[in-house]
Design a protein around this motif. Structure first.
Motif, PDB file in Angstrom:
ATOM      1  N   ALA A 171      -2.071   9.856  -1.450  1.00 48.17           N
ATOM      2  CA  ALA A 171      -3.067   8.989  -0.813  1.00 48.17           C
ATOM      3  C   ALA A 171      -2.562   7.553  -0.863  1.00 48.17           C
ATOM      4  O   ALA A 171      -1.626   7.220  -1.601  1.00 48.17           O
ATOM      5  CB  ALA A 171      -4.408   9.116  -1.524  1.00 48.17           C
ATOM      6  N   PHE A 172      -3.203   6.673  -0.071  1.00 48.81           N
ATOM      7  CA  PHE A 172      -2.772   5.282  -0.024  1.00 48.81           C
ATOM      8  C   PHE A 172      -2.941   4.604  -1.375  1.00 48.81           C
ATOM      9  O   PHE A 172      -2.129   3.777  -1.779  1.00 48.81           O
ATOM     10  CB  PHE A 172      -3.573   4.523   1.046  1.00 48.81           C
ATOM     11  N   SER A 173      -4.011   4.956  -2.102  1.00 49.28           N
ATOM     12  CA  SER A 173      -4.264   4.345  -3.407  1.00 49.28           C
ATOM     13  C   SER A 173      -5.119   5.288  -4.241  1.00 49.28           C
ATOM     14  O   SER A 173      -5.615   6.299  -3.756  1.00 49.28           O
ATOM     15  CB  SER A 173      -4.983   2.998  -3.238  1.00 49.28           C
ATOM     16  N   GLU A 174      -5.277   4.946  -5.504  1.00 46.52           N
ATOM     17  CA  GLU A 174      -6.190   5.700  -6.361  1.00 46.52           C
ATOM     18  C   GLU A 174      -7.613   5.399  -5.906  1.00 46.52           C
ATOM     19  O   GLU A 174      -8.041   4.239  -5.842  1.00 46.52           O
ATOM     20  CB  GLU A 174      -6.002   5.308  -7.822  1.00 46.52           C
ATOM     21  N   SER A 175      -8.355   6.435  -5.590  1.00 51.17           N
ATOM     22  CA  SER A 175      -9.695   6.227  -5.042  1.00 51.17           C
ATOM     23  C   SER A 175     -10.544   7.470  -5.254  1.00 51.17           C
ATOM     24  O   SER A 175     -10.043   8.534  -5.636  1.00 51.17           O
ATOM     25  CB  SER A 175      -9.622   5.911  -3.544  1.00 51.17           C
TER      26      SER A 175
END
Length: 564
Positions: free
Chosen positions: A386-390
């Motif tokens: 994913a693009f970031s931890e979310s």
């Protein structure tokens, strides 16, 4: 499901296109009657046949191929249709996936749509969407899930969509080019004409951009069409299409933010600031870097140079000067490319739905928690692609089962969190927000009834790709109907990917005025998630609290999770 079912978007007793005019004969949605009369009209010669061809050219083409063994239909008398066909001039079709944007409610699960490619270089996006005209999250979810919202089906220049998703919203754009015959390309192109100006209601969970994309492709391969009750996401679409052998090849257009973060992973903040200052002044100098890093450094400098131009921090003359220096300094690498096909690849992400079962025990009680998230994921999941931890939770219930009773522990209507590592050039804000109901307090082990709106902001740092830490400060507005109060929360945590597909989440939280008792307390929790494979994981962890009202200070848990 037959191809004709797919052409009229009929799934069992469910009709996905609500427009009565979508059935040519008296608005009847009786499939057998519609097919029989359509074939009769196409095998004859009348004015009705001519009208049918202009309004439903894809059905006309399919019937000609299926019953007359010809893939040629005369459309010359259909003026508007002829104009459309010349305008799009389609010779191939792709599926486009714009990655998630957690800031935008309409795009926090990404967006998928079809793209028509022309031999003349013209490209068109075929999008289905609804308007997000309110910031009232409960109303938006109710309208999108229960009553339905007006859907818009639009064919527009692809460059507009590419600029919006890539430059305005800073999302990666993945194109999956489909291996279709000339007949299949023509059939799909004509079917898109049939959908124009039709009433197609939008439902977030059962009829969205992902659903209609698969439904359209279903006229080529009906087996990929999903049940009308399936909760389908844009990510599901690209996975299904790739697994169906439709895709011949793929390309990615990474956003500038993605390029700066990815190509700068091995650079220190001091190096980034130095490059920034030199590019601003148009005075790049030879900087120390290893031969191995040259390609990444050159790509980082080129991306940063474009970013500064986009943000109007440098003029076009300075940008050209910087780029000339970059090209000259890294001349040996000019023809080389970086293969990012396996780096943060959406095809390698976990499923957008999950369910978990966990057993909890402390010195006084033991119980089972059952949690379901129809969409989409948690910070504790493997988010490396994913693009970031979310995290994103929509309509997520958690049930507690004790030896005496079964209770609703918690219900999250909408929950979101994102921990974007801070970057000295492009920044990065972390935070969370949720709307939820709590029906049980596991610390006091007693029933409660509270509604909560929780939000917070903070910052996250990522000193290395596998390790990240963060700090946030937030507040909650809580009510139990009789009274309402505020709670405040200060949290620090770390996220680490360990060897053997393990992910560690550790957090320490200081909370004030929990349950309006005007007391402060601390909670420490760790959880390890071991990913067995792409569809299942094992969880274990522990939680400590010093809250005076808690029946037990320490609890342990272990569990099992499935993704689908």
């Amino acid at each position: 499901m037959s191809i004709f079912n797919a052409l009229v978007h009929k799934k069992g007793a469910n009709q996905a296109v609500q427009d009565s005019g979508f059935f040519f004969f008296t608005g009847s949605n009786v499939l057998e009657v519609e097919l029989r009369k359509s074939v009769e009209i196409m095998l004859g010669a009348s004015q009705i046949r001519a009208d049918f061809i202009c309004e439903f050219p894809a059905r006309a083409l399919w019937i000609s191929k299926r019953f007359q063994n010809t893939d040629t239909v005369d459309f010359s008398h259909c003026e508007a249709l002829e104009y459309y066909l010349k305008a799009v001039d389609t010779n191939s079709i792709s599926i486009v996936y714009a990655s998630e944007n957690l800031v935008s409610p309409s795009s926090f699960m990404g967006h998928s749509f079809l793209k028509l490619n022309s031999g003349q270089g013209r490209e068109h996006a075929v999008s289905y969407f609804t308007d997000v005209d309110t910031i009232n999250i409960p109303k938006l979810l109710f309208d999108s899930i229960v009553t339905g919202k007006q859907g818009h089906f639009v064919v527009s220049p692809y460059l507009e969509s590419k600029r919006f998703y890539g430059q305005v919203e800073a999302r990666n754009i993945y194109e999956y080019h489909l291996n279709l015959s000339d007949f299949e390309v023509k059939l799909l192109t004509l079917h898109l004409w049939e959908l124009k100006e039709r009433r197609i209601d939008y439902y977030f969970h059962s009829h969205n951009c992902a659903t209609i994309t698969l439904d359209i492709l279903g006229i080529i391969e009906p087996n990929i069409i999903q049940s009308h009750t399936a909760w389908l996401t844009p990510l599901d679409v690209v996975k299904i299409v790739n697994n169906s052998q439709f895709v011949s090849h793929s390309t990615i257009t990474p956003s500038l933010n993605w390029q700066l973060r990815t190509y700068g992973l091995q650079l220190s903040n001091m190096q980034k600031k130095t490059y920034f200052q030199q590019l601003i002044k148009g005075n790049l100098q030879k900087l120390e870097h290893t031969k191995k890093d040259e390609l990444f450094v050159s790509r980082y400098l080129a991306a940063l140079n474009r970013y500064l131009l986009k943000e109007l921090k440098i003029s076009k003359i300075v940008w050209q000067k910087n780029q000339a220096y970059i090209d000259d300094s890294f001349y040996e690498n000019k023809g080389l490319e970086i293969d990012v096909g396996s780096f943060k690849n959406p095809l390698n992400r976990l499923g957008d739905s999950q369910a978990s079962f966990s057993f909890h025990a402390n010195s006084t009680q033991s119980y089972l928690l059952v949690n379901a998230i129809p969409a989409s994921h948690l910070v504790s999941d493997d988010n490396r692609h994913a693009f970031s931890e979310s995290s994103l939770e929509l309509i997520s219930p958690t049930v507690i089962i004790t030896k005496d009773e079964v209770k609703l522990d918690e219900f999250t209507l909408y929950g979101i969190s994102q921990y974007i590592p801070y970057d000295p050039i492009i920044g990065g804000v972390s935070g969370y927000f949720s709307l939820a109901y709590s029906g049980f307090d596991s610390s006091r082990f007693t029933t409660e009834s509270k509604a909560l709106a929780v939000g917070g902001l903070g910052v996250s740092m990522q000193p290395m790709p596998a390790f990240q830490y963060y700090g946030t400060i937030g507040t909650a507005v809580v009510t139990d109907i009789k009274r309402a109060w505020f709670e405040t929360k200060l949290e620090a945590g770390l996220i680490a990917y360990l060897k053997g597909n393990n992910k560690l989440n550790l957090s320490a939280m200081w909370r004030f005025n929990k349950n309006n008792l005007h007391q402060s307390n601390m909670e420490i929790e760790f959880q390890n998630t071991y990913s067995i494979d792409a569809v299942q994981a094992i969880l274990f962890g522990a939680k400590y609290t010093n809250w005076s009202q808690a029946k037990s200070k320490v609890s342990l848990f272990t569990g099992y999770k499935i993704y689908f």
